[in-house]
Design a protein around this motif. Structure first.
Motif, mmCIF file in Angstrom:
data_model
loop_
_atom_site.group_PDB
_atom_site.id
_atom_site.type_symbol
_atom_site.label_atom_id
_atom_site.label_comp_id
_atom_site.label_asym_id
_atom_site.label_seq_id
_atom_site.Cartn_x
_atom_site.Cartn_y
_atom_site.Cartn_z
ATOM 1 N N TYR A 139 110.261 -65.557 4.720
ATOM 2 C CA TYR A 139 111.398 -65.416 3.652
ATOM 3 C C TYR A 139 110.773 -65.313 2.185
ATOM 4 O O TYR A 139 109.680 -65.825 2.094
ATOM 5 N N ALA A 140 111.626 -64.556 1.290
ATOM 6 C CA ALA A 140 110.923 -64.480 -0.084
ATOM 7 C C ALA A 140 111.294 -65.533 -0.758
ATOM 8 O O ALA A 140 112.185 -66.746 -0.413
ATOM 9 N N ASP A 141 110.673 -65.779 -2.077
ATOM 10 C CA ASP A 141 110.963 -66.929 -3.137
ATOM 11 C C ASP A 141 111.985 -66.510 -3.876
ATOM 12 O O ASP A 141 112.420 -65.425 -4.433
ATOM 13 N N LEU A 142 112.981 -67.396 -3.912
ATOM 14 C CA LEU A 142 114.223 -67.083 -4.777
ATOM 15 C C LEU A 142 113.802 -66.766 -6.216
ATOM 16 O O LEU A 142 112.972 -67.280 -6.727
ATOM 17 N N GLY A 143 114.414 -65.899 -6.525
ATOM 18 C CA GLY A 143 114.207 -65.540 -8.163
ATOM 19 C C GLY A 143 113.032 -64.572 -8.062
ATOM 20 O O GLY A 143 112.688 -63.874 -9.361
ATOM 21 N N SER A 144 112.561 -64.129 -7.003
ATOM 22 C CA SER A 144 111.194 -63.288 -7.176
ATOM 23 C C SER A 144 111.481 -61.797 -7.509
ATOM 24 O O SER A 144 112.543 -61.361 -6.676
ATOM 25 N N GLU A 145 111.042 -61.241 -8.472
ATOM 26 C CA GLU A 145 111.452 -59.754 -8.840
ATOM 27 C C GLU A 145 110.280 -59.171 -7.944
ATOM 28 O O GLU A 145 110.856 -57.679 -7.680
ATOM 29 N N ASP A 146 109.297 -59.434 -7.337
ATOM 30 C CA ASP A 146 108.254 -58.547 -6.456
ATOM 31 C C ASP A 146 109.029 -58.328 -5.084
ATOM 32 O O ASP A 146 108.691 -57.527 -4.573
ATOM 33 N N ASP A 147 110.184 -59.185 -4.965
ATOM 34 C CA ASP A 147 110.869 -59.090 -3.591
ATOM 35 C C ASP A 147 112.100 -58.233 -3.703
ATOM 36 O O ASP A 147 113.135 -58.327 -3.060
ATOM 37 N N LEU A 192 123.352 -65.309 -7.853
ATOM 38 C CA LEU A 192 121.811 -65.454 -8.402
ATOM 39 C C LEU A 192 121.799 -64.300 -9.419
ATOM 40 O O LEU A 192 121.334 -64.296 -10.514
ATOM 41 N N GLY A 193 122.317 -63.329 -9.136
ATOM 42 C CA GLY A 193 122.017 -62.006 -10.027
ATOM 43 C C GLY A 193 122.901 -61.887 -11.246
ATOM 44 O O GLY A 193 122.521 -61.286 -12.083
ATOM 45 N N SER A 194 124.172 -62.928 -11.132
ATOM 46 C CA SER A 194 124.870 -62.992 -12.335
ATOM 47 C C SER A 194 124.511 -64.252 -13.445
ATOM 48 O O SER A 194 125.200 -64.302 -14.454
ATOM 49 N N LEU A 195 123.457 -64.804 -13.229
ATOM 50 C CA LEU A 195 122.867 -65.907 -13.637
ATOM 51 C C LEU A 195 122.521 -65.568 -15.106
ATOM 52 O O LEU A 195 121.655 -64.562 -15.003
ATOM 53 N N GLY A 196 122.333 -66.458 -16.262
ATOM 54 C CA GLY A 196 121.827 -65.969 -17.222
ATOM 55 C C GLY A 196 120.304 -66.169 -17.184
ATOM 56 O O GLY A 196 119.779 -66.847 -16.145
ATOM 57 N N GLU A 197 119.438 -65.844 -18.192
ATOM 58 C CA GLU A 197 117.997 -65.643 -18.161
ATOM 59 C C GLU A 197 117.598 -67.141 -17.766
ATOM 60 O O GLU A 197 116.576 -67.357 -16.919
ATOM 61 N N ASP A 198 118.103 -68.245 -18.737
ATOM 62 C CA ASP A 198 117.618 -69.637 -18.570
ATOM 63 C C ASP A 198 117.803 -70.154 -17.279
ATOM 64 O O ASP A 198 116.844 -70.801 -16.767
ATOM 65 N N GLU A 199 118.909 -70.023 -16.577
ATOM 66 C CA GLU A 199 119.288 -70.495 -15.373
ATOM 67 C C GLU A 199 118.482 -69.993 -14.175
ATOM 68 O O GLU A 199 118.112 -70.339 -13.362
ATOM 69 N N HIS A 200 118.191 -68.403 -14.190
ATOM 70 C CA HIS A 200 117.504 -67.684 -13.391
ATOM 71 C C HIS A 200 116.092 -68.274 -13.554
ATOM 72 O O HIS A 200 115.341 -68.496 -12.296
ATOM 73 N N ASP A 201 115.501 -68.727 -14.502
ATOM 74 C CA ASP A 201 114.061 -68.972 -14.745
ATOM 75 C C ASP A 201 114.175 -70.481 -13.929
ATOM 76 O O ASP A 201 113.057 -70.695 -13.471
ATOM 77 N N GLU A 202 115.087 -71.242 -14.246
ATOM 78 C CA GLU A 202 115.235 -72.489 -13.482
ATOM 79 C C GLU A 202 115.078 -72.334 -11.993
ATOM 80 O O GLU A 202 114.315 -72.962 -11.228
ATOM 81 N N VAL A 203 115.744 -71.553 -11.311
ATOM 82 C CA VAL A 203 115.900 -71.298 -9.927
ATOM 83 C C VAL A 203 114.271 -70.716 -9.673
ATOM 84 O O VAL A 203 113.916 -71.318 -8.590
ATOM 85 N N ARG A 204 113.789 -69.868 -10.242
ATOM 86 C CA ARG A 204 112.279 -69.470 -10.151
ATOM 87 C C ARG A 204 111.517 -70.651 -9.937
ATOM 88 O O ARG A 204 110.715 -70.515 -9.293
#
Length: 634
Positions: free
Chosen positions: A519-527, A541-553
């Motif tokens: 499985y890929a890592d959540l938030g990974s752009e490489d995947d 996950l795709g609709s989160l703001g940048e800060d929230e997305h960074d927290e997931v990653r």
């Protein structure tokens, strides 16, 4: 530092200007051709033609800014899509104009139909977008490929300056071919030997250098610059108040329905290039922008607008994905539309030079279509029929455009364009094979638009075919597939589901780690494009703001570092990502064994949901087809 998608990246001003100018030069000839053809068909004067060209460029600028930047939350797709006048409308507009008396009277009849067509497109956009389920990869890939191939003759026509191969009295000149081949060779060489900025402006450099060479040899002329006015603005309803005819309006609505199909194909093509998932709302926003731009065209003395496939090819070729580059191109077009002298300079580019650059760009669009078709299962003969038939019909009309003359008047608009005919054929054939009639009752495996096999066929499958069909359930993990396959024959779909569940839970520690690490890592752009990432993007996950997305990653990275395998969570069971974050950080206190077991259970849940989507009648209450139907109808 916040994560910025390449589409939203704001480049330095010099680069924006250079890349934007490259887009303008690439589309300029096509943009001004429609006003030239319409003016010729209606017998307009030279002065009226100049005004039409300026109005066209000015409105193109506004339309491109609306599409790339957006206007409110529901207008504009915010992708690097440049807007231009659709060629589909040329024939119908000339017919409307001639029926309206020709000259200025005919032009006013056209503008009345354009206004109505714009309003229709704007309000029909969300309803048309609901048809997105009829655009699987076999359709979008076919349409994108057809667009690229159908545009290549336009480039070839520029190369030979409109001369046919049998034009004995006016033969093709070797120097025209040399200009085209030289421009193409320069573009290829720059992309091979240069890196960074110089490689990305290869098309612009090819056009500029090719034009300079032609000017030094006396084959590029800029006489119109001296005679053109310094400033020239288009005024609303410059030619008078539009007139309205029911017949003309119906004809224009048909045109707009066809352009909506073409725009949908362009959006999917651009999404493939910039690696952004295209959803139903994106299609609706695109088409609303098309409708608004067309409405503005009727007001500002221009014509119907659509996404320009030519510039989709430029994005593919240069890999410059920022939508702000298209915004910069829109500003440049506003300037050109207000400064006839500047427009005259661009108009001085020799056709063979432009044709050489266009060969590379249009072929790049076709390549995107081929990439999309790579996702299609061609072991299913139905997909072969859809692609082969639609491509064959499109190329027939493209190679022999006079076929349209043999058709009744109401069919000529369809048979007058290879793109139109091919796109409609792909859509209708897909509906015929995958959405109408039987085939569902005995089928157990497959997605809408993909191959369907019966339970009997599954029981007879060799391991390789079984792994190809069902590998997506478990991230292609071999040991799970082997154990599930070994439990054949299956009495019914539930037995097939149970085989995967038992296999998933039967692995030893090493096998479980192999499964989880697939499985890929959540938030990974490489995947991007990975099924696990896509599941979470669709779930929110795709609709989160940048800060929230960074927290997931950050959570995903910390989890992997701590346990040695990725955080596996079933996206369908995630109600809110704030809760996922809170629970995820607290789980770092667990032992490796506990988290490994939890991950396997989550993998089993993911497989179960995917099974419902893959296997017809696996869950009579909630099959994927019913879900998609309900979503499309909501």
């Amino acid at each position: 530092m916040k994560r910025i998608h390449p589409v939203d990246e704001v480049l330095p001003l010099p680069k924006l200007a250079a890349y934007g100018l490259q887009h303008v030069l690439a589309f300029y000839a096509g943009a001004v051709l429609v006003p030239i053809l319409v003016a010729g068909g209606l017998g307009l004067s030279t002065a009226q033609l100049i005004h039409l060209i300026n109005a066209d460029l000015f409105t193109c600028g506004i339309a491109s800014i609306i599409q790339s930047v957006g206007l409110g939350p529901k207008i504009g797709v915010r992708l690097p899509l440049l807007q231009g006048v659709t060629f589909t409308a040329v024939g119908p507009m000339i017919s409307i104009g001639v029926a309206g008396g020709g000259g200025t009277s005919g032009l006013l009849a056209i503008y009345g139909a354009v206004l109505a067509g714009g309003l229709f497109t704007f309000f029909a956009a969300p309803y048309f977008a609901r048809l997105a389920r009829f655009f699987p990869p076999v359709v979008t890939g076919s349409v994108i490929l057809i667009i690229g191939l159908a545009l290549l003759p336009v480039a070839a026509n520029d190369v030979v300056v409109g001369k046919g191969p049998n034009a004995i009295q006016n033969p093709v000149l070797l120097k025209d071919l040399l200009y085209a081949f030289g421009t193409l060779a320069l573009i290829v060489a720059m992309q091979r030997f240069f890196r960074g900025f110089m490689a990305t402006v290869a098309v612009l450099a090819g056009l500029v250098i090719g034009t300079l060479v032609a000017w030094l040899l006396g084959d590029a002329h800029f006489d119109a610059v001296e005679t053109s006015s310094a400033l020239g603005y288009t005024l609303p309803f410059y030619f008078g108040w539009p007139t309205f005819s029911v017949t003309a309006i119906v004809s224009m609505i048909v045109v707009m329905l066809i352009t909506m199909v073409e725009s949908t194909g362009d959006v999917y093509a651009t999404g493939e290039i910039v690696r952004k998932r295209i959803r139903r709302d994106d299609i609706a926003r695109t088409l609303r922008a098309d409708g608004l731009a067309t409405l503005l065209g009727g007001v500002l003395n221009s014509f119907p607008y659509t996404c320009y496939a030519e510039n989709v090819g430029l994005v593919r070729l240069t890999q410059i994905k920022s939508r702000w580059v298209v915004c910069a191109a829109g500003v440049i077009m506003l300037i050109l539309g207000s400064m006839p002298k500047a427009a005259a300079i661009v108009a001085g580019i020799p056709h063979p030079v432009l044709g050489g650059a266009a060969l590379a760009m249009f072929a790049a669009v076709a390549v995107v279509g081929i990439q999309t078709l790579g996702k299609v299962d061609f072991s299913d003969h139905r997909n072969l029929v859809i692609v082969g038939s639609s491509l064959g019909l499109a190329m027939l009309v493209t190679a022999q455009p006079y076929v349209a003359g043999a058709m009744p008047d109401w069919l000529q608009i369809i048979f007058g364009s290879g793109i139109t005919l091919g796109a409609l054929a792909a859509i209708l054939l897909n509906a015929l094979f995958f959405h109408l009639g039987g085939g569902r009752h005995a089928a157990v495996a497959g997605r809408p638009g993909d191959a369907l096999v019966t339970l009997e066929q599954v029981n007879a499958m060799p391991y390789e075919a079984f792994a190809q069909t069902f590998g997506g359930l478990v991230e292609q993990t071999p040991w799970v597939l082997e154990r599930a396959w070994a439990q054949r024959p299956y009495a019914d779909p539930n037995a097939l589901r149970a085989a995967f569940q038992e296999a998933l839970l039967s692995g030893d520690e090493a096998q479980q780690l192999e499964l989880l690490n697939a499985y890929a890592d959540l938030g990974s752009e490489d995947d991007a494009g990975n099924a696990y990432i896509d599941d979470h993007d669709e779930a929110g996950l795709g609709s989160l703001g940048e800060d929230e997305h960074d927290e997931v990653r950050a959570l995903a990275q910390a989890y992997r570092m701590h346990f040695g395998f990725p955080l596996v969570v079933c996206a369908r069971d995630v109600e809110r990502y704030e809760r996922l974050l809170a629970q995820g950080w607290s789980r770092l206190a667990n032992t490796v064994a506990v988290e490994r077991a939890s991950g396997v259970v989550e993998a089993a849940r993911i497989a179960s949901y995917r099974f419902n989507e893959l296997v017809a009648d696996a869950n009579p209450i909630e099959t994927a087809r019913e879900i998609r139907f309900l979503q499309a109808s909501s």
